[in-house]
Design an enzyme around this catalytic site. Structure first.
Site, PDB file in Angstrom:
ATOM      1  N   VAL A 105       0.867  -1.176   0.000  1.00 11.08           N
ATOM      2  CA  VAL A 105       0.000   0.000   0.000  1.00 11.08           C
ATOM      3  C   VAL A 105       0.908   1.230   0.000  1.00 11.08           C
ATOM      4  O   VAL A 105       1.999   1.200   0.557  1.00 11.08           O
ATOM      5  CB  VAL A 105      -0.938   0.015   1.224  1.00 11.08           C
ATOM      6  N   MET A 143       4.783  -0.863   2.958  1.00 13.50           N
ATOM      7  CA  MET A 143       4.324   0.464   2.552  1.00 13.50           C
ATOM      8  C   MET A 143       5.246   1.032   1.490  1.00 13.50           C
ATOM      9  O   MET A 143       6.459   1.093   1.671  1.00 13.50           O
ATOM     10  CB  MET A 143       4.245   1.427   3.732  1.00 13.50           C
ATOM     11  N   LYS A 144       4.641   1.446   0.391  1.00  9.89           N
ATOM     12  CA  LYS A 144       5.390   2.071  -0.688  1.00  9.89           C
ATOM     13  C   LYS A 144       5.552   3.557  -0.383  1.00  9.89           C
ATOM     14  O   LYS A 144       4.603   4.236   0.021  1.00  9.89           O
ATOM     15  CB  LYS A 144       4.655   1.884  -2.015  1.00  9.89           C
ATOM     16  N   VAL A 145       6.759   4.063  -0.587  1.00  9.22           N
ATOM     17  CA  VAL A 145       7.082   5.452  -0.265  1.00  9.22           C
ATOM     18  C   VAL A 145       7.772   6.091  -1.469  1.00  9.22           C
ATOM     19  O   VAL A 145       8.707   5.504  -2.030  1.00  9.22           O
ATOM     20  CB  VAL A 145       8.013   5.527   0.971  1.00  9.22           C
TER      21      VAL A 145
END
Length: 337
Positions: A105, A143-145
């Site tokens: 996400v 988590m995509k950043v």
């Protein structure tokens, strides 16, 4: 089909971890040629399209109801943003039984230049997953950043709390190196500018297939555990050139095309840019940026005449636009897909 030919998707899966670039339930349930896909990935555009789809109306309704009940627990975000995050979690929880690995996400791209807000988002997502699905193993959440300097410093802090991250919108080796130093589980080099994926009239004049190769070689040569997860290819030929990359996240339509193709193994091997001899003869000197912001910013900005920086900012802008549209959609505004 000749007897020496093999199924192209099955061959690709034998050399590369193939991931589903979608949170679509049917695509996850269908799986790959030999079982479930490994990971399932998403971003604000994917979430917007999923919540816009009438078949996910129940997800939208549940996300709104849950968000209204828990907003006082998360006062740092607006109710519209919380609705999008809860919807994202619900979509991810729904597909996780049908994959082998992790769901991905993405942190709100509007926070790309705030280390503190990205860190807070990482902790909030873990809390939301546990709230929505108390039995979930959060080690299966990544988590995509956005790979800004600030975003990657957030990844560094999150890693100390056991929160896994993926550096997305990677267009340069400087970003790839800093992401590894920050402890990212993986990176997603974009082979093409993000705009090319949404505007059929726009052509990327400088695709970055070779960046995936260079980054993977660098990691192997210097002992980094961060993995390269390629994305944003615009052709089957580019996908097959990347056969041998650690992982590749592909949309359902590309997976269907590959599943229908057959080709000789020799031809497929010849297409791949991942050759053992290349690794042996192409040594890259180690670099470090994690404690030197000025050096990083200077070298990143200069790469490819500034193309990397331009592509990063463009991608953040596009993803931020989809984030806004998703928030409006969750607030009852009729937004066209």
């Amino acid at each position: 089909m000749g007897s020496s030919e093999v199924n192209v998707l099955r061959y690709l899966c034998s050399r590369t971890q193939v991931d589903l670039d979608s949170l679509d339930l049917e695509a996850a349930q269908n799986g790959g040629p030999d079982g479930p896909w490994h990971d399932a990935t998403s971003n604000p555009a994917e979430v917007f399209f999923q919540i816009h789809d009438p078949k996910n109306a129940s997800i939208v309704e549940e996300a709104i109801a849950v968000s209204q009940k828990i907003h006082d627990v998360f006062p740092e975000v607006t109710i519209s943003e919380l609705k999008v995050e809860v919807a994202t979690v619900l979509l991810a929880v729904r597909v996780i039984p049908f994959i082998k690995g992790a769901v991905h996400v993405m942190a709100n791209p509007s926070y790309a230049f705030s280390t503190a807000k990205v860190v807070a988002t990482g902790h909030r997502y873990h809390r939301l997953f546990r709230l929505v699905s108390p039995q979930i193993d959060v080690s299966r959440v990544v988590m995509k950043v956005a790979a800004t300097f600030e975003g990657l410093q957030a990844c560094r802090e999150l890693s100390t709390h056991g929160i896994k991250t993926l550096a997305t919108t990677v267009f340069t080796m400087e970003q790839a190196i800093l992401a590894a130093e920050a402890g990212c589980t993986s990176i997603s080099p974009f082979v093409h500018e993000l705009k090319a994926g949404f505007d059929s009239t726009y052509k990327d004049s400088n695709p970055l297939v070779d960046l995936c190769v260079k980054a993977q070689q660098y990691y192997q040569q210097h002992g980094h555990t961060t993995r390269v997860k390629a994305c944003s290819c615009m052709s089957i030929d580019e996908i097959l050139q990347l056969s041998g990359v650690a992982a590749h996240t592909l949309p359902p339509e590309d997976l269907e095309k590959l599943a229908a193709m057959h080709e000789s193994e020799a031809q497929l091997e010849a297409r791949s840019l991942f050759k053992d001899e290349a690794l042996a003869t192409s040594t890259q000197q180690p670099r470090t940026y994690i404690e030197d912001e000025a050096k990083y910013r200077l070298e990143f900005a200069a790469t490819d005449g500034g193309d990397g920086q331009f592509k990063l900012f463009q991608a953040i802008s596009i993803f931020a636009d989809f984030q806004t549209k998703a928030e409006l959609k969750m607030s009852g505004v009729d937004i066209a897909a």
